[in-house]
Write an enzyme that holds these catalytic residues in place. Structure first.
Site, PDB file in Angstrom:
ATOM      1  N   LEU A 130       0.841  -1.202   0.000  1.00  0.00           N
ATOM      2  CA  LEU A 130       0.000   0.000   0.000  1.00  0.00           C
ATOM      3  C   LEU A 130       0.882   1.261   0.000  1.00  0.00           C
ATOM      4  CD1 LEU A 130      -2.864   1.314   0.283  1.00  0.00           C
ATOM      5  CD2 LEU A 130      -2.621   1.084   2.749  1.00  0.00           C
ATOM      6  N   GLU A 132       3.839   4.070  -0.198  1.00  0.00           N
ATOM      7  CA  GLU A 132       4.816   4.490  -1.208  1.00  0.00           C
ATOM      8  C   GLU A 132       5.719   5.545  -0.584  1.00  0.00           C
ATOM      9  OE1 GLU A 132       2.773   5.776  -4.729  1.00  0.00           O
ATOM     10  OE2 GLU A 132       1.846   3.806  -5.034  1.00  0.00           O
ATOM     11  N   PRO A 133       6.825   5.866  -1.272  1.00  0.00           N
ATOM     12  CA  PRO A 133       7.730   6.876  -0.700  1.00  0.00           C
ATOM     13  C   PRO A 133       7.007   8.173  -0.325  1.00  0.00           C
ATOM     14  CG  PRO A 133       8.765   5.808  -2.580  1.00  0.00           C
ATOM     15  CD  PRO A 133       7.379   5.252  -2.489  1.00  0.00           C
ATOM     16  N   ALA A 135       3.572   8.415  -0.110  1.00  0.00           N
ATOM     17  CA  ALA A 135       2.203   8.144   0.349  1.00  0.00           C
ATOM     18  C   ALA A 135       2.238   7.153   1.506  1.00  0.00           C
ATOM     19  CB  ALA A 135       1.356   7.600  -0.809  1.00  0.00           C
ATOM     20  N   GLY A 136       2.306   7.683   2.715  1.00  0.00           N
ATOM     21  CA  GLY A 136       2.319   6.837   3.916  1.00  0.00           C
ATOM     22  C   GLY A 136       0.968   6.930   4.591  1.00  0.00           C
ATOM     23  N   ARG A 273      17.947 -11.800  40.866  1.00  0.00           N
ATOM     24  CA  ARG A 273      18.934 -10.746  41.081  1.00  0.00           C
ATOM     25  C   ARG A 273      18.904 -10.255  42.531  1.00  0.00           C
ATOM     26  NH1 ARG A 273      23.625  -8.213  39.645  1.00  0.00           N
ATOM     27  NH2 ARG A 273      23.480  -5.955  39.930  1.00  0.00           N
ATOM     28  N   GLN A 342      14.664  -1.486  32.005  1.00  0.00           N
ATOM     29  CA  GLN A 342      15.020  -0.781  33.244  1.00  0.00           C
ATOM     30  C   GLN A 342      15.189  -1.757  34.413  1.00  0.00           C
ATOM     31  OE1 GLN A 342      15.579   2.421  33.110  1.00  0.00           O
ATOM     32  NE2 GLN A 342      15.988   2.798  35.269  1.00  0.00           N
ATOM     33  N   GLY A 345      18.420  -3.252  34.524  1.00  0.00           N
ATOM     34  CA  GLY A 345      19.525  -2.311  34.687  1.00  0.00           C
ATOM     35  C   GLY A 345      20.491  -2.396  33.517  1.00  0.00           C
ATOM     36  N   GLU A 369       1.127  -0.286   9.941  1.00  0.00           N
ATOM     37  CA  GLU A 369      -0.322  -0.445   9.739  1.00  0.00           C
ATOM     38  C   GLU A 369      -1.072   0.770  10.292  1.00  0.00           C
ATOM     39  OE1 GLU A 369      -2.421  -4.076   9.750  1.00  0.00           O
ATOM     40  OE2 GLU A 369      -0.641  -5.271   9.375  1.00  0.00           O
TER      41      GLU A 369
END
Lengths: 384, 261
Positions: A130, A132-133, A135-136, A273, A342, A345, A369
């Protein structure tokens, strides 16, 4: 007071069994390669082989075309469990649905037989073209043209961000057939990889989902028989949008899976941990983070399953629910995977642990999408 | 006449869970989730392969167990077995392997069989004697611990891989076989298989149906009695050898003291 057989707001026993089966398969056959697939940015062939061997590569294909005929919720569960161990691999079943759903929804009987049958047999994957460069989000602004020439259509143009391009055998391609009518002048076609004039660009160098090739697809005077059109001329854009109503739920499922994988890993880690003489899971600051992560994930899951049921029933409010599930679940996945990094760590920040991969993979679910900004436009226009 | 295959399967506590014993020293089934014994999945797989190769066979999965044991049957049905038999009776609680083999044998006779397929052992009891006990009770040959098995012309043929030799074995049907975890990877249930499983017949039988007396089975009828159960002590930190030039000597001394060298 309590009645164990109260069957609302829980999924069926069969769906739970499907989850167990896909989880065992994914952990045994897909998870061991996830890190390598990401590191080498290579196609997850092992995942494709495992999914094919167990008929999980395109479960949505109806039984009359040799498929498993799975409902939308079963599809969500398959995607979730594959994405839980490897987001790149989950794009195999996800994009097979995205690519072929236009044929399922709008194709005539002959076209369905011709293309859904090989998809179900595992002879070729299906991609969706669908964007294009230029047309997003504004997909109707596409430039790719299809011009009628006797019993053929001739396609010219460029499609961008095409998932599994080059690996898939079949491509649903949206192209302008009447430039004066904008979205009503767009038609959908099935193009085969082997059609003369089809070629592919270099693989994009992406932040995540590195195992899933994303490439441009070029159409240079691609001449295809007229019966490859999906539905009537001028209905392609409507088909493309209707497809997304259903398949945004698969993206939500992918987000759920990635987030679940991150939460499961982090949950195990904080129990092992030790700092200040005890497991860090015993610190309330850590507990609050895990509680928030699980809460967001469960809310996203409930919304996604509710949307999947609407997809299966084709309810009138599907458009809102599909967009809401995709948007909410992907935002949740981004937060959850970030928090999971996080919790580990410094270790979470290294490639020796899978969390940074999950965080990178989660990001795309907010983008493709339809960006989450576009989802909000869709929701606002379809408020319940 | 189609080949009648009966696969004996067991519903066992999940080995990754926290397994405990109840006050009467039997397994506390409420404390942990159960599942189809992994070793029995190989039995189901081989039965399905034999059935597929024969083209005219019916695979029945059989279990003796409490209500929840239906989950093990359901899994086997979703893998592709045709029907199931569930022997369930409160009086079976605490039955040992002798009693279990008596119940299984009656249920197999009740079902009708040409071939009985078992896993090599259960993953909880791990005794591995049920196939032999069944063969004896049914009065048919036993061909056990096979890593390869085929059926043709009323004969079962199998390969048993031992430490010292590989044996090729044959027996005329009806017979009992057991298969090892080397016999071939068990299939995962497919979506279609899962959806079909619910519609497949599951026959429930109790001791009366099988003509067995409660006194022959159960905890009281068991040939062995468990007097007490003690959990294995938690792993301790062990001995740390600090290498200050003579670490090797210390290690050797430790191993010698444990009689390893």
């Amino acid at each position: 007071m309590s009645s164990k057989d109260f069957d609302l707001f829980r999924i069926s026993e069969e769906h739970e069994m499907l989850r167990d089966a896909v989880r065992s398969l994914a952990e045994a056959k897909i998870a061991p390669f996830a890190a390598e697939v990401d590191e080498q940015a290579r196609f997850p062939q092992e995942a494709l082989d495992a999914l094919l061997a167990n008929d999980l590569h395109a479960v949505h294909v109806p039984e009359e075309y040799g498929g498993a005929g799975a409902d939308a919720l079963a599809m969500v569960i398959v995607i979730e469990e594959v994405a839980r161990v490897c987001a790149s691999s989950s794009l195999i079943p996800a994009v097979n649905k995205l690519g072929s759903l236009p044929v399922v929804l709008s194709g005539d009987e002959a076209l369905k037989h011709r293309y859904l049958t090989p998809l179900a047999r595992g002879e070729g994957m299906f991609s969706y073209c669908l964007s294009e460069p230029e047309a997003g989000s504004d997909a109707a602004g596409m430039k790719t043209r299809a011009v009628r020439d006797g019993d053929h259509w001739v396609l010219n143009g460029v499609k961008r961000w095409i998932t599994n391009a080059g690996v898939s055998e079949f491509y649903t391609v949206m192209a302008v057939t009447d430039p004066d009518k904008r979205s009503k002048g767009i038609s959908a076609f099935v193009v085969e990889k082997s059609d003369p004039g089809v070629s592919f660009g270099a693989p994009e160098r992406k932040l995540g989902i590195k195992g899933s090739p994303t490439r441009e697809v070029y159409f240079d005077n691609v001449r295809i028989p007229a019966d490859r059109i999906i539905g009537a001329e001028g209905t392609g854009f409507a088909t493309a949008m209707r497809t997304l109503d259903h398949t945004r739920i698969t993206i939500a499922a992918q987000a759920l899976g990635i987030a679940q994988g991150a939460l499961d890993y982090a949950k195990g880690y904080v129990r092992e941990r030790k700092q200040f003489g005890k497991a860090i899971a015993e610190f309330q600051g850590i507990q609050f983070m895990l509680a928030d992560m699980a809460m967001k994930l469960e809310a996203a899951r409930q919304l996604t399953y509710a949307a999947a049921a609407r997809s299966q029933r084709e309810d009138g409010d599907l458009t809102f629910f599909g967009a809401a599930a995709k948007c909410f679940a992907s935002d949740a996945a981004m937060e959850i995977t970030t928090d999971a990094v996080q919790l580990l760590g410094g270790y979470g920040y290294t490639r020796d642990y899978p969390l940074e991969r999950m965080m990178r993979d989660a990001k795309i679910t907010q983008i493709y999408e339809g960006t989450n900004q576009v989802q909000r436009i869709v929701m606002a226009r379809n408020l319940p | 006449m189609s080949l009648r295959i009966v696969v004996c399967v067991k519903y066992v506590p999940d080995a990754t869970g926290d397994r405990r014993f109840a006050e009467d020293t039997t397994t506390d089934r409420d404390a942990v989730d159960g599942l189809l014994s992994e070793l029995d999945e190989y039995g189901v797989e081989q039965a399905l392969r034999i059935a597929e190769a024969s083209g005219d066979a019916e695979v029945t999965v059989l279990t003796v167990g409490p209500d929840d044991a239906k989950d093990a049957l359901r899994k086997a049905l979703s893998m592709g077995a045709d029907k199931a038999v569930h022997v369930n009776d409160d009086d079976i609680h605490g039955t040992d392997v002798i009693g279990t083999s008596a119940i299984l044998a009656k249920a197999i006779e009740h079902t009708g069989f040409d071939l009985v397929v078992c896993g090599m052992a259960s993953t909880d009891g791990t005794m591995g004697v049920v196939p032999a006990l069944l063969a004896e009770r049914l009065g048919v040959p036993q061909v056990t611990l096979l890593s390869e098995v085929t059926v043709a012309d009323g004969t079962v043929t199998g390969r048993r891989d031992g430490d010292a030799a590989t044996e090729l074995l044959q027996a005329a049907l009806p017979a009992v076989v057991s298969v090892t975890d080397q016999s071939g990877e068990a299939r995962y249930p497919s979506f279609k298989g899962i959806m079909a499983a619910k519609k497949k017949p599951v026959t429930a039988l109790d001791l009366d149906d099988l003509g067995l007396d409660a006194g022959q089975v159960g905890l009281a009828g068991a040939w062995t009695a468990v007097q007490s159960v003690t959990a294995r002590p938690a792993r301790t930190a062990g001995t740390v050898v600090k290498d200050e030039g003579e670490g090797g000597t210390q290690l050797a001394a430790f191993l010698a003291a444990q009689k390893f060298i």
